[in-house]
Design a protein around this motif. Structure first.
Motif, mmCIF file in Angstrom:
data_model
loop_
_atom_site.group_PDB
_atom_site.id
_atom_site.type_symbol
_atom_site.label_atom_id
_atom_site.label_comp_id
_atom_site.label_asym_id
_atom_site.label_seq_id
_atom_site.Cartn_x
_atom_site.Cartn_y
_atom_site.Cartn_z
ATOM 1 N N TYR A 33 0.860 -1.197 -0.224
ATOM 2 C CA TYR A 33 0.046 -0.025 -0.073
ATOM 3 C C TYR A 33 0.985 1.300 -0.077
ATOM 4 C CZ TYR A 33 1.191 -0.527 4.920
ATOM 5 O OH TYR A 33 1.917 -0.622 6.161
ATOM 6 N N CYS A 34 2.278 1.134 -0.055
ATOM 7 C CA CYS A 34 3.036 2.074 0.167
ATOM 8 C C CYS A 34 2.761 3.332 -0.870
ATOM 9 C CB CYS A 34 4.526 1.727 -0.048
ATOM 10 S SG CYS A 34 5.488 3.192 0.064
ATOM 11 N N PRO A 126 0.600 -7.425 13.858
ATOM 12 C CA PRO A 126 0.945 -8.008 14.938
ATOM 13 C C PRO A 126 2.290 -8.687 14.708
ATOM 14 C CG PRO A 126 -1.272 -8.472 14.438
ATOM 15 C CD PRO A 126 -0.729 -7.396 13.505
ATOM 16 N N MET A 127 3.032 -9.090 15.404
ATOM 17 C CA MET A 127 4.406 -9.572 15.064
ATOM 18 C C MET A 127 4.221 -10.732 14.255
ATOM 19 S SD MET A 127 6.656 -7.322 16.024
ATOM 20 C CE MET A 127 5.446 -5.910 16.229
ATOM 21 N N ASP A 128 3.366 -11.513 14.508
ATOM 22 C CA ASP A 128 3.413 -12.848 13.897
ATOM 23 C C ASP A 128 2.700 -12.671 12.279
ATOM 24 O OD1 ASP A 128 0.826 -12.468 14.521
ATOM 25 O OD2 ASP A 128 0.249 -14.492 14.999
ATOM 26 N N ARG A 129 2.484 -11.521 11.823
ATOM 27 C CA ARG A 129 1.821 -11.252 10.597
ATOM 28 C C ARG A 129 2.703 -10.149 10.025
ATOM 29 N NH1 ARG A 129 -3.030 -9.530 9.680
ATOM 30 N NH2 ARG A 129 -2.388 -10.673 7.515
ATOM 31 N N TYR A 130 3.723 -9.656 10.481
ATOM 32 C CA TYR A 130 4.575 -8.663 9.999
ATOM 33 C C TYR A 130 5.063 -8.814 8.658
ATOM 34 C CZ TYR A 130 6.028 -4.078 12.062
ATOM 35 O OH TYR A 130 6.162 -2.987 12.265
ATOM 36 N N LYS A 131 5.562 -10.093 8.310
ATOM 37 C CA LYS A 131 6.299 -10.497 7.044
ATOM 38 C C LYS A 131 5.045 -10.291 5.916
ATOM 39 C CE LYS A 131 8.048 -14.312 7.390
ATOM 40 N NZ LYS A 131 7.716 -15.650 6.894
ATOM 41 N N VAL A 164 -5.563 -1.433 6.013
ATOM 42 C CA VAL A 164 -6.187 -1.880 4.634
ATOM 43 C C VAL A 164 -7.019 -3.068 5.157
ATOM 44 C CG1 VAL A 164 -5.580 -2.789 2.509
ATOM 45 C CG2 VAL A 164 -3.971 -1.068 3.590
ATOM 46 N N GLN A 165 -8.381 -2.878 4.643
ATOM 47 C CA GLN A 165 -9.223 -3.892 4.955
ATOM 48 C C GLN A 165 -8.883 -5.154 4.925
ATOM 49 O OE1 GLN A 165 -13.596 -3.002 5.005
ATOM 50 N NE2 GLN A 165 -13.476 -3.970 2.916
ATOM 51 N N SER A 166 -8.252 -5.523 3.534
ATOM 52 C CA SER A 166 -7.915 -7.041 3.549
ATOM 53 C C SER A 166 -6.750 -7.478 4.468
ATOM 54 C CB SER A 166 -7.627 -7.196 1.986
ATOM 55 O OG SER A 166 -6.577 -6.541 1.654
ATOM 56 N N GLN A 167 -5.959 -6.769 4.781
ATOM 57 C CA GLN A 167 -4.783 -6.801 5.629
ATOM 58 C C GLN A 167 -5.074 -7.158 7.262
ATOM 59 O OE1 GLN A 167 -1.571 -3.796 4.516
ATOM 60 N NE2 GLN A 167 -0.877 -5.565 3.372
ATOM 61 N N LEU A 168 -5.737 -6.309 7.707
ATOM 62 C CA LEU A 168 -5.894 -6.077 9.180
ATOM 63 C C LEU A 168 -7.334 -6.074 9.634
ATOM 64 C CD1 LEU A 168 -3.357 -3.333 9.915
ATOM 65 C CD2 LEU A 168 -2.840 -5.652 10.162
ATOM 66 N N ASP A 169 -7.468 -7.024 10.528
ATOM 67 C CA ASP A 169 -8.968 -6.953 11.197
ATOM 68 C C ASP A 169 -8.786 -6.307 12.872
ATOM 69 O OD1 ASP A 169 -8.152 -8.928 13.107
ATOM 70 O OD2 ASP A 169 -9.065 -10.473 11.831
ATOM 71 N N GLU A 170 -10.076 -6.327 13.616
ATOM 72 C CA GLU A 170 -9.978 -5.812 14.646
ATOM 73 C C GLU A 170 -9.105 -6.380 15.613
ATOM 74 O OE1 GLU A 170 -12.991 -6.428 13.204
ATOM 75 O OE2 GLU A 170 -14.428 -5.083 14.009
ATOM 76 N N TRP A 207 -11.174 0.384 6.408
ATOM 77 C CA TRP A 207 -12.381 0.068 7.058
ATOM 78 C C TRP A 207 -13.289 1.182 6.748
ATOM 79 C CZ3 TRP A 207 -10.500 -1.315 12.557
ATOM 80 C CH2 TRP A 207 -9.471 -2.543 12.590
ATOM 81 N N PRO A 208 -14.853 0.734 6.875
ATOM 82 C CA PRO A 208 -15.666 2.084 6.850
ATOM 83 C C PRO A 208 -15.528 2.728 8.316
ATOM 84 C CG PRO A 208 -16.578 -0.244 6.862
ATOM 85 C CD PRO A 208 -15.351 -0.510 7.161
ATOM 86 N N ASP A 209 -16.022 4.024 8.260
ATOM 87 C CA ASP A 209 -15.761 5.046 9.466
ATOM 88 C C ASP A 209 -16.356 4.470 10.775
ATOM 89 O OD1 ASP A 209 -14.360 6.748 7.681
ATOM 90 O OD2 ASP A 209 -15.883 8.020 7.376
#
Ligand code: SF4
Length: 229
Positions: A33-34, A126-131, A164-170, A207-209
């Motif tokens: 997303y850069c 989160p650290m385990d998903r960084y890569k 970014v919606q597809s990358q991170l959730d709550e 995400w939506p507002d």
């Protein structure tokens, strides 16, 4: 310093300060997303601006600008970063630096020499998903070390996460927040699909507002200032 760009004046990069923005060229991450691909993908690099030319320009701005914001790319991979900042500080400017936190030793040295007035660090996942999120190899112990240095630093700071919606959730955001105990400033950055390192991400959304507001409210139990930007 490899300097890929210079914005001569900005009122928005360093809150409360009129600053110039120096863009370092090159990054060790590949966040899809850069929004500065020309500073990250070597195929897109242009002729660098000479460090001396930037110093000369800044010399003419004494008394007109308050500060210099150093961003990128990733400033901490530049071998001459510390020497460059020393010169900028000698001219009397405040210095803000943006970093991805991958080089804690550099951050530590800059802080101990009191060369920074503000530091903003991206905490990408989160650290385990960084890569998976940054699409590059990373030593997450270094990321954690940078967080810890900044939390202990005696200068203002902010941590930021691009949503970014597809990358991170709550749950990812809650997990990131657990890495920032008692932090006093956390920014939820809405991803804007204007220009991206990976063109496929032009179709992605933040995400939506309402969802951003909900997580902000939850995070405010632990973090004194949470901003959606
Ligand atoms: S978003 Fe930052 S860390 Fe990620 S590739 Fe771009 S400059 Fe590097």
């Amino acid at each position: 310093m490899k300097i890929g760009g210079l914005q001569r004046v900005s009122l928005i990069d360093y809150q409360g300060f009129i600053c110039a923005v120096v863009f370092s060229e090159g990054c060790n991450f590949r966040c899809p997303y850069c929004h500065n691909p020309e500073l990250v993908d070597p195929c897109l690099f242009r002729t660098c601006i000479k460090e001396n030319d930037v110093i000369e320009f800044l010399n003419t701005r004494k008394g007109k600008l308050d500060a210099v914001s150093i961003t990128g790319g990733e400033p901490t991979i530049q071998p001459h970063l510390t020497a460059f900042i020393r010169q900028v500080k000698k001219m009397g400017f405040a210095v803000k630096m943006d970093t991805n936190g991958s080089h804690p030793q550099i951050i530590k040295n800059l802080l101990s020499e009191e060369l920074l007035d503000f530091i903003a660090m991206d905490v990408k996942a989160p650290m385990d998903r960084y890569k998976d999120v940054i699409k590059a190899q990373v030593n997450t112990d270094f990321i954690k070390e940078s967080i810890s240095l900044i939390l202990k630093a005696k200068i203002p700071y902010e941590f930021r996460t691009t949503i970014v919606q597809s990358q991170l959730d709550e749950n990812d955001i809650l997990e990131i927040a657990r890495l920032l105990p008692k932090a006093n400033s956390y920014i939820l950055q809405k991803f804007m699909p204007t220009k991206t390192l990976d063109n496929k991400f032009l179709k992605e959304k933040s995400w939506p507002d309402e969802k951003l507001q909900n997580i902000k409210t939850i995070l405010e139990n632990e973090i004194s200032s949470v901003t959606i930007r």
